[in-house]
Scaffold this active site. Structure first.
Site, short mmCIF file in Angstrom:
data_model
loop_
_atom_site.label_atom_id
_atom_site.label_comp_id
_atom_site.label_asym_id
_atom_site.label_seq_id
_atom_site.Cartn_x
_atom_site.Cartn_y
_atom_site.Cartn_z
N GLU A 82 18.24 82.05 44.03
CA GLU A 82 18.95 83.17 43.43
C GLU A 82 20.17 82.72 42.60
O GLU A 82 20.35 83.18 41.48
CB GLU A 82 19.37 84.17 44.51
CG GLU A 82 18.17 84.95 45.04
CD GLU A 82 18.39 85.63 46.36
OE1 GLU A 82 19.55 85.67 46.85
OE2 GLU A 82 17.41 86.11 46.95
N ASP A 115 28.01 85.83 45.59
CA ASP A 115 27.04 86.93 45.68
C ASP A 115 27.34 87.80 46.91
O ASP A 115 27.03 87.41 48.04
CB ASP A 115 25.62 86.32 45.76
CG ASP A 115 24.53 87.39 45.81
OD1 ASP A 115 24.85 88.57 45.99
OD2 ASP A 115 23.35 87.01 45.66
N ASP A 146 13.28 89.79 41.66
CA ASP A 146 14.34 89.59 42.65
C ASP A 146 13.89 90.38 43.88
O ASP A 146 13.95 91.62 43.87
CB ASP A 146 15.67 90.10 42.07
CG ASP A 146 16.78 90.12 43.11
OD1 ASP A 146 16.57 89.67 44.26
OD2 ASP A 146 17.89 90.60 42.77
N LYS A 180 13.17 91.03 54.56
CA LYS A 180 13.48 89.67 54.09
C LYS A 180 14.12 88.84 55.21
O LYS A 180 13.97 87.63 55.26
CB LYS A 180 14.43 89.78 52.90
CG LYS A 180 14.74 88.48 52.19
CD LYS A 180 15.47 88.76 50.89
CE LYS A 180 15.96 87.51 50.22
NZ LYS A 180 16.64 87.81 48.95
#
Ligand code: AMP
Length: 620
Positions: free
Chosen positions: A190, A212, A27, A90
């Protein structure tokens, strides 16, 4: 209802042979990253802890002199050396400066645009790093952690990305893996990974929402799962909404209480602010399980300040943020054409979902009867799901989720001998991709399209599949023709390549079977070579891009100098000529960084000249 992507596809092909080599699940998060594996003892996925006992590696890299720190050590540097500490990398993956805008305000380090590729780089001192290289540093840390666990090299991985990541962002993630020495077998969404961790792939026909809420981002994804096939029906969210926003409100509250009690401002001392942030977050987390929490601030020159916070107070502060996430949920459900009650489950991901009020509100939003999955640690659930997928791809499970995929990447040759990839290795077929190209010299009436296969960056290292010519393009200045190249692979693996010049409507095409005559051993060799030479290849590709850019820029500058150069002061012309000479010298060398720097300087130095050129054109 528009399906935006099928993530996992049950293959008709025979199962992959089991490999002894471990495949790890990663992850790669905005704030934290984790690595997980399937435990042979329990048959369940587990997250691997580091020497410090923590399973999280903060996604932070700090450059301290000749040393590169990663994780908690790097995070400690953030307040003291903000310009050489890189976090949230990211957010920059696969992006150009034009895509960023708001992101830049939040990043204290220096972000510059690369010439030619339009992608950003991070400047630390006089070195430029791609987001891929920086992410690779984090991936390499996770790889080493897995190697320490297994006591042997690890080279295969599954990496997760948000469902909304586009092709460029997914490709950048793959490149990061390659630079870190990993063969990325699969990029998994994800939310799909989170659903896999809960074993929801066994649903016959289920609809699942994955909620999330992490430290900095919020996503909601609605998935349809049908016998192992995952389809993303809708995804929505806010890349700037997370635990950090809740903390800012709690900080504001504490600050106001301090100022009311002490009768003076708290001030902006960075050390005090970082203490305030830590205390606010700790209290907010403590109030997910307790009813009261005490905050303590050590204020220089006066007694420490203590304040008791109640769960109710913090819930009142957080409630509007939770409502904001529910607005996104409403949009995602609408896009998926579903009502809350249509769902079979909601999977909770991200540390903030431990908050009881949040769970109540989310449950109520989805109609009160839909089960909320909260049993698995919400910080680890995505990595655990990646390990489940990794295990499947290692051929270790009978319950197969396999893919019909392209074994190697496909692309075309571009100026200078570089390869521009259109379809990436492991993309599941049938698939299509297209990209626009242009000519390099004025009046060019034909272009040669050279179709290549392989993982390397340069033509000489890839496999040539076919060439064809697109002819009869009307003569135009270089850069003006728009040539759209489209790759389409059908379900039988046959590749059709079309090139069409949009202004004139001319087109040409070719058909090939890319896997023809390709042995499994050869595929493996090509992948292994690309990993071994990843860094050198990317540098070589970058050098070609920069040389091309230098060539285009110098030609344009010389033309403009000839037209309007006389209007410039003599010393400015001398400076420009000197810079051109430097760029030409550096372009003949092998180092991309100094060439990039001097080319940027030449660009800035000739802004006035370019303006004069434009003005002259307007007056003519
Ligand atoms: P993630 O990005 O998923 O690791 O989530 C990190 C965020 O979760 C941070 O904002 C943390 O403050 C928050 N968090 C972690 N544990 C809790 C908890 N028990 N209650 C509320 N928030 C938490």
């Amino acid at each position: 209802m528009t399906p935006i992507g099928i993530n996992i596809h049950r293959s008709q092909q025979p199962p992959a042979p089991p490999t002894d080599e471990p495949v790890i699940g990663i992850d790669l998060g905005t704030t934290n990253s984790l690595v997980a594996i399937m435990s042979p003892e329990t048959g369940k996925p587990v997250v691997l802890p580091g020497p410090d006992g923590s399973t999280l590696v903060p996604s932070v890299i700090a450059f301290a002199g000749s040393e590169t720190l990663v994780g908690f050590d790097a995070r400690r540097c953030a307040t003291l050396q903000p310009q050489t500490t890189v976090f949230s990398i990211k957010r920059l993956m696969g992006k150009g400066l034009g895509d960023l805008g708001r992101e830049l305000e939040f990043l204290p380090y220096h972000v510059v645009e690369s010439s030619m590729t339009d992608l950003v780089r991070v400047q630390i001192g006089d070195r430029f790093y791609t987001p891929q290289e920086l992410s690779a540093v984090i991936l390499a840390t996770l790889k080493r952690r897995a190697e320490a666990h297994f006591g042997r090299p690890v080279t295969k991985a599954v990496i997760t990305v948000p469902a909304y990541f586009d092709d460029a962002q997914r490709q950048a993630t793959r490149d990061a893996g390659r630079i870190a020495g990993l063969d990325v077998l699969r990029i998994v969404n994800e939310p799909t990974a989170a659903a896999l961790a809960y074993g929801l792939d066994r649903e016959h026909d289920g609809k699942v929402a994955v909620y999330d809420l992490g430290g900095g981002t919020f996503d909601i994804s609605v998935l349809r799962i049908s016998e192992g096939v995952f389809q993303v029906l809708a995804t929505h969210g806010d890349t700037y909404l997370g635990g950090d926003d809740l903390d800012r409100d709690v900080m504001r509250f504490i600050r106001a209480r301090f100022e009311a009690a002490r009768g003076h401002a708290l001030g902006e001392d960075p050390r005090l602010l970082s203490q305030l942030r830590e205390q606010a977050e700790a209290a907010r987390i403590a109030l997910s399980s307790g009813d009261r929490a005490t905050v303590r601030l050590e204020v220089p020159g006066e007694p420490a300040f203590e304040l008791e916070l109640t769960r109710q107070q913090v819930e009142d502060l957080c409630s509007p943020w939770i409502d904001k996430t529910l607005e996104h949920c409403r949009i995602a459900l609408r896009d998926a054409g579903l009502a809350g009650e249509d769902l079979d489950a909601v999977v909770m991901v991200g540390g903030v979902t431990r908050m009881p009020l949040l769970r109540q509100k989310v449950a109520a939003f989805f109609g009160g009867h839909v089960p909320l999955h909260t049993d698995i640690n919400p910080d680890e659930v995505v990595a655990l799901g990646a390990a489940v997928q990794a295990h499947v791809l290692a051929g270790k499970t009978r319950d197969l989720l396999l893919l019909d995929v392209t074994p190697l990447s496909l692309g075309i040759e571009t100026m200078g001998g570089a390869v521009s990839k259109l379809i990436m290795r492991n993309t599941h077929v049938p698939c299509s991709a297209s990209e626009k190209f242009t000519t390099f010299v004025d009046g060019q009436t034909s272009v040669k399209i050279h179709v290549l296969q392989g993982e390397r960056e340069l033509v000489k290292d890839c496999r040539s599949l076919a060439t064809f010519d697109l002819r009869d393009i009307p003569p135009m200045p270089a850069g003006l023709p728009k040539i759209k190249v489209t790759f389409h692979i059908d379900a039988d693996g046959i590749l059709n390549v079309t090139a069409a010049e949009e202004r004139s409507g001319r087109s040409a095409s070719v058909q090939v079977t890319p896997t023809h005559g390709l042995a499994k051993a050869e595929i493996e060799r090509m992948v292994a070579e690309s990993i071994a030479s990843a860094r050198a290849d990317l540098t070589a590709h970058r050098l070609i891009d920069l040389r091309n850019q230098a060539d285009v820029d110098i030609r344009a500058i010389r033309k403009t100098l000839a037209r309007v150069g006389d209007a410039l002061p003599a010393d400015e012309r001398v400076k420009i000529e000197a810079a051109i000479a430097d760029v030409e010298r550096l372009a003949a060398g092998t180092e991309p960084d100094p060439l990039h720097k001097r080319l940027d300087e030449l660009g800035k130095m000739t802004r006035r000249l370019a303006e004069l050129g434009i003005r002259k054109t307007l007056m003519e």
